[in-house]
Write a protein that holds these residues in place. Structure first.
Motif, PDB file in Angstrom:
ATOM      1  N   TYR A  44      27.723  21.948  39.007  1.00  0.00           N
ATOM      2  CA  TYR A  44      28.679  21.363  38.072  1.00  0.00           C
ATOM      3  C   TYR A  44      29.494  20.258  38.731  1.00  0.00           C
ATOM      4  O   TYR A  44      30.577  19.910  38.268  1.00  0.00           O
ATOM      5  CB  TYR A  44      29.592  22.443  37.460  1.00  0.00           C
ATOM      6  N   TRP A  46      28.862  17.199  38.658  1.00  0.00           N
ATOM      7  CA  TRP A  46      28.926  16.013  37.801  1.00  0.00           C
ATOM      8  C   TRP A  46      30.254  15.949  37.054  1.00  0.00           C
ATOM      9  O   TRP A  46      30.753  14.853  36.769  1.00  0.00           O
ATOM     10  CB  TRP A  46      27.755  16.004  36.810  1.00  0.00           C
ATOM     11  N   GLN A  47      30.863  17.096  36.766  1.00  0.00           N
ATOM     12  CA  GLN A  47      32.149  17.093  36.086  1.00  0.00           C
ATOM     13  C   GLN A  47      33.243  16.548  37.000  1.00  0.00           C
ATOM     14  O   GLN A  47      34.086  15.756  36.580  1.00  0.00           O
ATOM     15  CB  GLN A  47      32.487  18.506  35.613  1.00  0.00           C
ATOM     16  N   LEU A  49      32.749  14.488  39.536  1.00  0.00           N
ATOM     17  CA  LEU A  49      32.494  13.064  39.726  1.00  0.00           C
ATOM     18  C   LEU A  49      32.928  12.248  38.510  1.00  0.00           C
ATOM     19  O   LEU A  49      33.430  11.126  38.659  1.00  0.00           O
ATOM     20  CB  LEU A  49      31.012  12.845  40.021  1.00  0.00           C
ATOM     21  N   THR A  50      32.741  12.792  37.324  1.00  0.00           N
ATOM     22  CA  THR A  50      33.147  12.074  36.108  1.00  0.00           C
ATOM     23  C   THR A  50      34.661  11.903  36.047  1.00  0.00           C
ATOM     24  O   THR A  50      35.158  10.801  35.778  1.00  0.00           O
ATOM     25  CB  THR A  50      32.659  12.845  34.860  1.00  0.00           C
ATOM     26  N   ALA A 149      31.715  17.665  45.493  1.00  0.00           N
ATOM     27  CA  ALA A 149      30.597  17.581  44.547  1.00  0.00           C
ATOM     28  C   ALA A 149      29.262  17.896  45.217  1.00  0.00           C
ATOM     29  O   ALA A 149      28.388  18.505  44.607  1.00  0.00           O
ATOM     30  CB  ALA A 149      30.560  16.194  43.913  1.00  0.00           C
TER      31      ALA A 149
END
Length: 192
Positions: A44, A46-47, A49-50, A149
């Motif tokens: 998870y 990617w959350q 990093l977003t 991440a």
């Protein structure tokens, strides 16, 4: 010479049986043993990093367009430092969230502490260089987000539970009302 035919046939039969038995022992089994299934890991990161990317965008674009570094830097840096812990807490990993918070604060603080020596390397060391402090704080926060991440944003989901019906379990329970001229029925109907 008549003995030669049956004798030769007996020897060939014995030889065929012996070689087939030896070949059967040396041959690998006809089934394949599959390796044990590796546990599935969910990433998870990617959350994180977003959210960190959006925070970086909030801090850099207004600063670059309107030259408002002083106002855009604190919310952007706060978003980058807090993005990982919030995502971990959302996934129910409270301890890892606090560990990532400490890591992000430590790396960003170290980068801020190194901003003055870096400024002195590139320019004459006679003052406080806000631009170097900005750049080093973003670099430190980005390093913390990258470590989080890449290495800390995974977990193994629990095994799915199969739905089994317990014996004696009530499937449904419905109130029943029947009102007609001459009689009224109130009750409960159920399926077991």
């Amino acid at each position: 010479m008549r003995i030669r035919g049956p004798f030769l046939a007996s020897i060939l039969t014995a030889l065929a049986v012996a070689t087939s038995a030896a070949a059967a022992e040396a041959a690998p089994p006809s089934y394949v043993v599959l390796p044990a299934e590796q546990p599935r890991k969910v990433w998870y990161g990617w959350q994180t990093l977003t959210i960190a990317g959006a925070s970086l965008g909030v801090g850099t674009f207004p600063a670059a367009l309107f030259n408002v570094h002083v106002y855009a830097w604190p919310p952007a840096l706060t978003g980058m430092v807090l993005s990982g812990p919030i995502v971990h807490w959302k996934h129910g990993r409270v301890g890892r969230g606090f560990a990532v918070l400490g890591m992000n604060l430590g790396i960003t603080g170290t980068a801020l502490g190194l901003s003055l020596p870096v400024g002195c390397i590139f320019e004459k060391c006679d003052g406080f260089y806000f631009q170097y402090m900005l750049a080093m704080s973003y670099v430190g926060a980005a390093i913390g987000v990258g470590i989080d991440a890449a290495f800390l944003s995974t977990y193994e989901p629990p095994e799915p539970h199969t739905a089994r019906r317990a014996t004696g379990m009530l499937d449904s329970l419905v109130p029943m009302v029947d009102v007609r001229p001459g009689h009224t029925v109130l009750g409960v109907a159920g399926a077991f």
